[in-house]
Design a protein around this motif. Structure first.
Motif: not given
Length: 319
Positions: A276-278, A241-246
């Motif tokens: 990375k986003g809001k 999940a960290m890979d993705s949201v980054s």
């Protein structure tokens, strides 16, 4: 070599073989427990299944005019869902339940509140669970592709509409929507609600193995990863999940209970920090796994209402 030495070597070799066979048996059992769909019935889950069915019979969802829908996954599975259209819909929310959960037990109360807030709902049955086809669950690694397929389905359904689309997931469902985030085109989804999701399939499976089976990481996880790759077509550490949201700017609201002893809240914190986003992280004091909505009550609702307003803030000034 003396006869005594030979006997000792034979005994040692026998013990080593026995140890390997025992570890292989542990890996097999753990693999079934972790990834095999519907295998909980083989592991004493019939009472739990019966309780969930009884819960559904008395639920708010049972009384709603739901429409059964289905899609085909990339690997040819028929996946089921349940659609509830709001007569004055403000948005549609795709809801993804957790590991060995159900769309009814994991979302009954939350879905009711979503609907009261003007949301149409698509409640997904994840692969290898419920009425959806599949032999193995993927801890979000496989399911993220299914999520993208469901988004294609919704986009076709609302081809003539500009309705905002949201994703919501609890536990493994939260991992599913978070892992999907990195593959969703910009603007297709207005926001993601991730409630008590884990950061890594590898880490949560290892944690469960330590708690349930008292295993060590090496060599069990290496063997288990090999088994997952061979049998289910994925490795537990191939995507997180960290890979993705980054690598996405989709807004994310993270929610987690600080008393969660199944998925530790630090995993949502790790996802939050990688995002990375809001974003916002709502920590529910005293809430155990999947209990934040009940524990926080109005604070949960008010925070999600504010979250729904984020997409308005991102619109151009002339809209």
């Amino acid at each position: 070599m003396t006869k005594r030495s030979a006997k000792w070597l034979i005994a040692a070799a026998g013990a080593a073989v026995s140890g390997i066979l025992f570890l292989k048996m542990v890996v097999d059992i753990f693999f079934v427990y972790a990834a095999r769909g519907r295998s909980l019935k083989l592991l004493g889950g019939r009472k739990r299944d019966k309780a969930k069915r009884q819960q559904y019979e008395n639920s708010w969802l049972k009384k709603q005019p739901l429409t059964s829908v289905s899609i085909q996954s990339e690997d040819g599975l028929k996946l089921r869902g349940h659609y509830l259209k709001h007569p004055e819909e403000k948005r549609i929310i795709l809801c993804f339940h957790g590991w060995r959960g159900t769309w009814t037990s994991d979302f009954d109360k939350l879905a009711q509140w979503f609907y009261q807030e003007g949301s149409s709902l698509l409640l997904v049955e994840q692969r290898a669970q419920g009425e959806s086809e599949g032999k193995y669950m993927g801890f979000g690694i496989l399911e993220r592709k299914d999520c993208c397929r469901w988004l294609d389905f919704v986009r076709e359904m609302y081809a003539e509409s500009e309705i905002p689309v949201y994703l919501a997931g609890v536990s493994m469902g939260a991992a599913t929507v978070l892992m999907a985030a990195g593959e969703i085109p910009q603007g297709q989804v207005k926001g993601i609600l991730a409630d008590c999701g884990f950061s890594s399939a590898y880490d949560i499976v290892l944690r469960t193995g330590k708690n349930k089976f008292h295993v060590r990481e090496y060599p069990l996880m290496k063997w288990l990863n090999r088994r997952c790759r061979k049998k289910a077509g994925y490795a537990l550490d191939e995507y997180t999940a960290m890979d993705s949201v980054s690598k996405t700017e989709i807004p994310v609201l993270f929610v987690h209970g600080d008393a969660d002893d199944f998925v530790p809240w630090e995993m949502s914190k790790a996802n939050y920090e990688a995002c990375k986003g809001k974003k916002k992280l709502l920590l529910a004091e005293g809430a155990r796994h999947c209990q934040s909505f009940e524990v926080l009550g109005d604070l949960y609702k008010d925070t999600v209402k504010e979250f729904f307003e984020w997409e308005k803030e991102s619109r151009p000034a002339d809209t």
